[in-house]
Design a protein around this motif. Structure first.
Motif, PDB file in Angstrom:
ATOM      1  N   HIS A  93      37.436  50.760 -56.081  1.00 59.23           N
ATOM      2  CA  HIS A  93      37.719  50.474 -57.492  1.00 59.23           C
ATOM      3  C   HIS A  93      38.877  51.287 -58.061  1.00 59.23           C
ATOM      4  O   HIS A  93      39.290  51.039 -59.194  1.00 59.23           O
ATOM      5  CB  HIS A  93      36.472  50.755 -58.336  1.00 59.23           C
ATOM      6  N   GLY A  94      39.360  52.278 -57.319  1.00 56.78           N
ATOM      7  CA  GLY A  94      40.431  53.117 -57.840  1.00 56.78           C
ATOM      8  C   GLY A  94      39.966  54.136 -58.854  1.00 56.78           C
ATOM      9  O   GLY A  94      40.782  54.696 -59.599  1.00 56.78           O
ATOM     10  N   LEU A  95      38.660  54.395 -58.909  1.00 54.21           N
ATOM     11  CA  LEU A  95      38.131  55.399 -59.832  1.00 54.21           C
ATOM     12  C   LEU A  95      38.573  56.795 -59.384  1.00 54.21           C
ATOM     13  O   LEU A  95      38.524  57.116 -58.199  1.00 54.21           O
ATOM     14  CB  LEU A  95      36.600  55.321 -59.858  1.00 54.21           C
ATOM     15  N   ASP A  96      39.014  57.594 -60.334  1.00 59.25           N
ATOM     16  CA  ASP A  96      39.426  58.969 -60.023  1.00 59.25           C
ATOM     17  C   ASP A  96      38.176  59.811 -59.820  1.00 59.25           C
ATOM     18  O   ASP A  96      37.597  60.342 -60.755  1.00 59.25           O
ATOM     19  CB  ASP A  96      40.284  59.537 -61.164  1.00 59.25           C
ATOM     20  N   VAL A  97      37.758  59.884 -58.567  1.00 61.99           N
ATOM     21  CA  VAL A  97      36.580  60.654 -58.188  1.00 61.99           C
ATOM     22  C   VAL A  97      37.030  61.879 -57.408  1.00 61.99           C
ATOM     23  O   VAL A  97      37.914  61.800 -56.542  1.00 61.99           O
ATOM     24  CB  VAL A  97      35.625  59.811 -57.318  1.00 61.99           C
ATOM     25  N   ARG A 145      43.197  66.490 -56.871  1.00 60.69           N
ATOM     26  CA  ARG A 145      43.766  65.162 -56.684  1.00 60.69           C
ATOM     27  C   ARG A 145      42.651  64.125 -56.601  1.00 60.69           C
ATOM     28  O   ARG A 145      41.590  64.386 -56.047  1.00 60.69           O
ATOM     29  CB  ARG A 145      44.594  65.118 -55.396  1.00 60.69           C
ATOM     30  N   PRO A 146      42.894  62.920 -57.150  1.00 59.68           N
ATOM     31  CA  PRO A 146      41.888  61.858 -57.065  1.00 59.68           C
ATOM     32  C   PRO A 146      41.511  61.557 -55.619  1.00 59.68           C
ATOM     33  O   PRO A 146      42.363  61.544 -54.724  1.00 59.68           O
ATOM     34  CB  PRO A 146      42.594  60.658 -57.709  1.00 59.68           C
ATOM     35  N   GLY A 147      40.221  61.327 -55.405  1.00 58.24           N
ATOM     36  CA  GLY A 147      39.746  60.948 -54.085  1.00 58.24           C
ATOM     37  C   GLY A 147      39.604  62.085 -53.102  1.00 58.24           C
ATOM     38  O   GLY A 147      39.288  61.854 -51.933  1.00 58.24           O
ATOM     39  N   GLU A 148      39.793  63.326 -53.569  1.00 59.81           N
ATOM     40  CA  GLU A 148      39.774  64.470 -52.649  1.00 59.81           C
ATOM     41  C   GLU A 148      38.463  65.254 -52.738  1.00 59.81           C
ATOM     42  O   GLU A 148      37.770  65.242 -53.757  1.00 59.81           O
ATOM     43  CB  GLU A 148      40.936  65.411 -52.958  1.00 59.81           C
ATOM     44  N   ILE A 149      38.176  65.967 -51.644  1.00 60.80           N
ATOM     45  CA  ILE A 149      37.019  66.853 -51.542  1.00 60.80           C
ATOM     46  C   ILE A 149      37.541  68.280 -51.476  1.00 60.80           C
ATOM     47  O   ILE A 149      38.534  68.557 -50.791  1.00 60.80           O
ATOM     48  CB  ILE A 149      36.204  66.547 -50.273  1.00 60.80           C
TER      49      ILE A 149
END
Length: 344
Positions: free
Chosen positions: A182-186, A248-252
């Motif tokens: 979905h492109g959610l900034d997680v 950064r979005p999508g990072e752990i």
């Protein structure tokens, strides 16, 4: 109008940051809320959503309850209607809410699956519907499993060994799927073992300290050689905030404390601080599937976020022990005891 007054009028007002904190009355969540509100002029609005299960305590927020920037909502993250009511207008979600005790998950896993996985999915869907800018999921190093040598990097695959850690890994994977689909900034943070004030006394440090205060022995699993990395809750909260501000979005991001101790050495240190000896140790049968060692490599957080722990374990543990000694009225009811009035 003078030039000075024109200049003051033209200066932009900082935009108010609006944050929904789930599980914000728990140990780590409340520490994070107190940190956010520590600056009395910070332009921020914080909504805490907490169902006040056995480990949630509105008393953990007492220091900030009167702050007009704080709103407390008693409710469950699995309540879709409530989530839809609360999320509009929030810029960020910081998701702490979880069932978190490994022993309880071994005895009864269903609530862990429902809350940790189902509740996270409800929040993620709500974040999509209502345009939340950033969703940060607070996870744990336990999702990696056990490691004999070295330290886990964020690229390691998850390999959980307890029902609790499996549900946290499931929540992490859902978050990453929402980011990719979905492109959610997680963003995800995975912390090592936390300690500090206001920790519910089922966890090892407050359990051992309060047992010793009560003249009871401390239960040590197996041979006591299971190793954990210890992270003060204040350092953890700073790491979370850094991930929100600079991640950064999508990072752990792994958030570690830098102090690895066996449970036996931890127990010895606590005994020494309380002025007792090894006769107060009660060996107990080891936990099922007990992970031998956890260790996270937090160099990515250091490099990208500027993170480093500030509290030494020696100083932090001593301060934590002192806090429990000074705050029996907080923990005694949680252990089914009557508070003892101060003799001072």
């Amino acid at each position: 109008m003078t030039q000075d007054s024109r200049t003051r009028q033209a200066r932009p007002t900082p935009e108010t940051r609006r944050v929904l904190v789930t599980g914000g009355a728990g140990f780590i969540g409340s520490a994070y809320v107190r940190m956010l509100l520590a600056d009395p002029v910070r332009p921020i609005a914080v909504t805490v959503l907490d169902k006040l299960s056995y480990a949630g305590n509105v008393g953990n927020l007492e220091a900030v309850r009167a702050d007009p920037r704080l709103r407390f909502v008693h409710g469950d993250i699995r309540d879709l209607a409530l989530v839809d009511q609360l999320l509009p207008g929030h810029d960020q979600v910081v998701h702490f809410a979880a069932e978190s005790h490994v022993d309880r998950s071994i005895d009864a896993a269903a609530e862990f699956v429902s809350t940790n996985v189902g509740g996270t999915q409800t929040l993620l869907d709500g974040a999509l519907r209502h345009g939340v800018r950033t969703f940060l999921n607070v996870s744990t190093d336990e999702v990696y499993g056990s490691i004999d040598t070295g330290s886990w990097q964020e690229t390691e695959p998850v390999a959980p060994n307890s029902p609790y850690s499996a549900t946290k890994a499931g929540a992490d994977l859902l978050c990453l799927a929402y980011a990719r689909t979905h492109g959610l900034d997680v963003r995800i943070t995975r912390c090592s073992n936390n300690y500090g004030p206001f920790q519910f006394p089922e966890k090892v440090i407050p359990l051992f300290v309060t047992n010793l205060v009560l003249g009871r022995r401390v239960p040590l699993y197996g041979d006591g050689l299971n190793v954990r990395d210890w992270l003060h809750v204040d350092d953890h909260c700073r790491g979370i905030e850094l991930a929100l501000q600079h991640g950064r979005p999508g990072e752990i991001y792994n958030i570690g404390g830098g102090t690895e101790l066996s449970n036996r050495d931890l127990t010895k240190t606590i005994l020494e601080l309380l002025g007792t000896g090894p006769d107060m140790i009660e060996p107990v049968t080891d936990r099922k599937g007990h992970d031998r060692r956890y260790s996270v490599d937090w160099s990515k957080a250091a490099r990208e976020l500027g993170y480093a722990p500030r509290r030494t374990f020696t100083e932090g543990l001593r301060a934590t022990v002192d806090w429990y000694l000074d705050n029996r009225d907080w923990w005694a009811p949680l252990r089914g005891l009557e508070p003892v009035a101060s003799t001072e």
